[in-house]
Design a protein around this motif. Structure first.
Motif, PDB file in Angstrom:
ATOM      1  N   ASN A   5       0.417  -0.965  -0.024  1.00  9.28           N
ATOM      2  CA  ASN A   5       0.085  -0.093  -0.276  1.00  9.28           C
ATOM      3  C   ASN A   5       0.765   1.027  -0.018  1.00  9.28           C
ATOM      4  OD1 ASN A   5      -2.237  -1.032  -0.029  1.00  9.28           O
ATOM      5  ND2 ASN A   5      -2.868  -1.302   2.215  1.00  9.28           N
ATOM      6  N   PHE A   6       1.540   1.259   0.592  1.00  7.03           N
ATOM      7  CA  PHE A   6       2.844   2.587   0.689  1.00  7.03           C
ATOM      8  C   PHE A   6       3.205   2.773  -0.794  1.00  7.03           C
ATOM      9  CE2 PHE A   6       3.577   2.363   5.418  1.00  7.03           C
ATOM     10  CZ  PHE A   6       2.489   2.974   6.260  1.00  7.03           C
ATOM     11  N   THR A   7       4.098   0.921  -1.403  1.00  7.43           N
ATOM     12  CA  THR A   7       4.273   1.467  -2.132  1.00  7.43           C
ATOM     13  C   THR A   7       3.408   2.459  -3.403  1.00  7.43           C
ATOM     14  OG1 THR A   7       5.529  -0.451  -2.288  1.00  7.43           O
ATOM     15  CG2 THR A   7       6.252   0.013  -4.507  1.00  7.43           C
ATOM     16  N   ASP A   8       1.887   1.623  -3.446  1.00  9.40           N
ATOM     17  CA  ASP A   8       1.354   2.500  -4.396  1.00  9.40           C
ATOM     18  C   ASP A   8       0.862   3.672  -4.073  1.00  9.40           C
ATOM     19  OD1 ASP A   8       0.850   0.046  -5.627  1.00  9.40           O
ATOM     20  OD2 ASP A   8      -0.751  -0.431  -4.450  1.00  9.40           O
ATOM     21  N   ILE A   9       0.971   4.395  -2.924  1.00  9.77           N
ATOM     22  CA  ILE A   9       0.795   5.554  -2.639  1.00  9.77           C
ATOM     23  C   ILE A   9       2.370   6.252  -3.572  1.00  9.77           C
ATOM     24  CG2 ILE A   9       1.161   7.032  -1.120  1.00  9.77           C
ATOM     25  CD1 ILE A   9      -0.407   5.336   1.153  1.00  9.77           C
ATOM     26  N   PHE A  10       3.500   5.817  -2.758  1.00 10.53           N
ATOM     27  CA  PHE A  10       4.784   6.189  -3.179  1.00 10.53           C
ATOM     28  C   PHE A  10       4.594   6.459  -4.710  1.00 10.53           C
ATOM     29  CE2 PHE A  10       8.859   5.766  -4.889  1.00 10.53           C
ATOM     30  CZ  PHE A  10       9.627   7.172  -4.226  1.00 10.53           C
ATOM     31  N   ASN A  11       4.448   5.307  -5.325  1.00 13.17           N
ATOM     32  CA  ASN A  11       4.613   5.866  -6.792  1.00 13.17           C
ATOM     33  C   ASN A  11       3.214   6.905  -7.581  1.00 13.17           C
ATOM     34  OD1 ASN A  11       6.190   3.620  -7.352  1.00 13.17           O
ATOM     35  ND2 ASN A  11       4.994   2.138  -7.064  1.00 13.17           N
ATOM     36  N   GLU A  12       2.114   6.723  -6.354  1.00 13.73           N
ATOM     37  CA  GLU A  12       1.275   7.618  -7.661  1.00 13.73           C
ATOM     38  C   GLU A  12       1.682   9.059  -7.151  1.00 13.73           C
ATOM     39  OE1 GLU A  12      -2.002   9.428  -8.430  1.00 13.73           O
ATOM     40  OE2 GLU A  12      -1.886   7.717  -8.892  1.00 13.73           O
ATOM     41  N   LEU A  13       2.601   9.262  -5.061  1.00 12.54           N
ATOM     42  CA  LEU A  13       3.102  10.930  -5.818  1.00 12.54           C
ATOM     43  C   LEU A  13       4.094  10.908  -6.632  1.00 12.54           C
ATOM     44  CD1 LEU A  13       2.045  10.730  -1.940  1.00 12.54           C
ATOM     45  CD2 LEU A  13       0.375  11.533  -3.259  1.00 12.54           C
ATOM     46  N   LYS A  14       4.774  10.129  -6.281  1.00 11.54           N
ATOM     47  CA  LYS A  14       6.297  10.593  -7.413  1.00 11.54           C
ATOM     48  C   LYS A  14       5.711  11.046  -8.478  1.00 11.54           C
ATOM     49  CE  LYS A  14       9.982   7.751  -8.903  1.00 11.54           C
ATOM     50  NZ  LYS A  14      10.334   6.542  -9.079  1.00 11.54           N
ATOM     51  N   THR A  15       4.633  10.563  -8.974  1.00 13.44           N
ATOM     52  CA  THR A  15       4.085  11.139 -10.254  1.00 13.44           C
ATOM     53  C   THR A  15       4.013  12.881 -10.572  1.00 13.44           C
ATOM     54  OG1 THR A  15       1.779  10.066 -10.353  1.00 13.44           O
ATOM     55  CG2 THR A  15       3.308   9.100 -11.001  1.00 13.44           C
ATOM     56  N   TYR A  16       3.108  13.305  -9.001  1.00 12.85           N
ATOM     57  CA  TYR A  16       3.468  14.550  -9.278  1.00 12.85           C
ATOM     58  C   TYR A  16       4.432  15.484  -9.445  1.00 12.85           C
ATOM     59  CZ  TYR A  16      -1.327  12.808  -7.247  1.00 12.85           C
ATOM     60  OH  TYR A  16      -2.069  11.179  -7.115  1.00 12.85           O
ATOM     61  N   LEU A  17       5.513  15.225  -8.794  1.00 20.14           N
ATOM     62  CA  LEU A  17       7.295  15.769  -8.518  1.00 20.14           C
ATOM     63  C   LEU A  17       7.620  15.112 -10.962  1.00 20.14           C
ATOM     64  CD1 LEU A  17       7.918  15.158  -5.234  1.00 20.14           C
ATOM     65  CD2 LEU A  17       7.156  17.074  -6.372  1.00 20.14           C
ATOM     66  N   GLN A  18       7.465  14.268 -10.608  1.00 19.95           N
ATOM     67  CA  GLN A  18       8.174  13.815 -11.714  1.00 19.95           C
ATOM     68  C   GLN A  18       7.515  14.304 -12.944  1.00 19.95           C
ATOM     69  OE1 GLN A  18       7.078   9.422 -11.941  1.00 19.95           O
ATOM     70  NE2 GLN A  18       9.790   8.918 -11.856  1.00 19.95           N
ATOM     71  N   LYS A  19       6.380  14.639 -13.332  1.00 21.75           N
ATOM     72  CA  LYS A  19       6.636  15.558 -14.356  1.00 21.75           C
ATOM     73  C   LYS A  19       7.357  17.224 -14.904  1.00 21.75           C
ATOM     74  CE  LYS A  19       1.844  17.186 -12.497  1.00 21.75           C
ATOM     75  NZ  LYS A  19       0.359  17.206 -13.060  1.00 21.75           N
ATOM     76  N   TYR A  20       8.021  17.531 -13.825  1.00 22.31           N
ATOM     77  CA  TYR A  20       8.735  18.351 -13.779  1.00 22.31           C
ATOM     78  C   TYR A  20      10.162  17.631 -13.566  1.00 22.31           C
ATOM     79  CZ  TYR A  20       4.636  20.709 -12.516  1.00 22.31           C
ATOM     80  OH  TYR A  20       3.112  21.185 -12.645  1.00 22.31           O
ATOM     81  N   GLU A  21      10.651  17.720 -13.945  1.00 22.40           N
ATOM     82  CA  GLU A  21      12.346  16.065 -14.168  1.00 22.40           C
ATOM     83  C   GLU A  21      13.051  17.815 -14.784  1.00 22.40           C
ATOM     84  OE1 GLU A  21      12.065  12.289 -15.160  1.00 22.40           O
ATOM     85  OE2 GLU A  21      11.977  12.027 -12.821  1.00 22.40           O
ATOM     86  N   ASP A  22      11.921  17.837 -16.412  1.00 22.84           N
ATOM     87  CA  ASP A  22      12.909  18.519 -17.721  1.00 22.84           C
ATOM     88  C   ASP A  22      13.181  20.241 -17.309  1.00 22.84           C
ATOM     89  OD1 ASP A  22      12.820  16.397 -18.531  1.00 22.84           O
ATOM     90  OD2 ASP A  22      11.357  17.433 -19.624  1.00 22.84           O
TER      91      ASP A  22
END
Length: 122
Positions: A5-22
């Motif tokens: 469950n923590f992994t699912d939460i982490f992976n979801e929240l990570k996408t909110y930051l990843q869109k700004y990697e560039d």
């Protein structure tokens, strides 16, 4: 709480930051921790501005969003439910997957990025 469950939460929240990697700098990207900085540095200590991170802790998943600390007015429109997930001035902790809160946090992250850009911190 199960680790998956923590992994699912982490992976979801990570996408909110990843869109700004560039436009930001990925400091680290691990299975349990993801961290972004700006390329610009804080003049007093010559260290990069911290933008945000997400990490799996023992009892929850933490989402740090430094712009809300630097510009507290970003929090003026968040709901009491999201406010209740806050610990300190820039951290949100989650123990369960909550699509409604996560959508609000994604919006807050987007607004935070826009503010960092407006303030010339990116």
């Amino acid at each position: 709480m199960s680790e998956s469950n923590f992994t699912d939460i982490f992976n979801e929240l990570k996408t909110y930051l990843q869109k700004y990697e560039d436009e930001l700098v990925v400091v680290h990207n691990y299975d349990t921790s993801y961290y972004l900085d700006s390329e610009k540095v804080f003049p007093r200590n010559n260290k990069p501005y911290f933008f945000g991170s997400v990490s799996i802790k023992k009892n929850y998943v933490s989402y740090y969003l430094m712009p809300v600390y630097m510009f507290p007015d970003l929090l003026d429109t968040i709901t009491p439910n999201l406010k209740a997930r806050m610990q300190g001035k820039s951290c949100f902790n989650f123990i369960k997957f909550d699509e409604e809160l996560f959508a609000e946090l994604e919006h807050l992250t987007d607004e935070s990025f826009k503010r960092f850009k407006k303030e010339n911190l990116i």
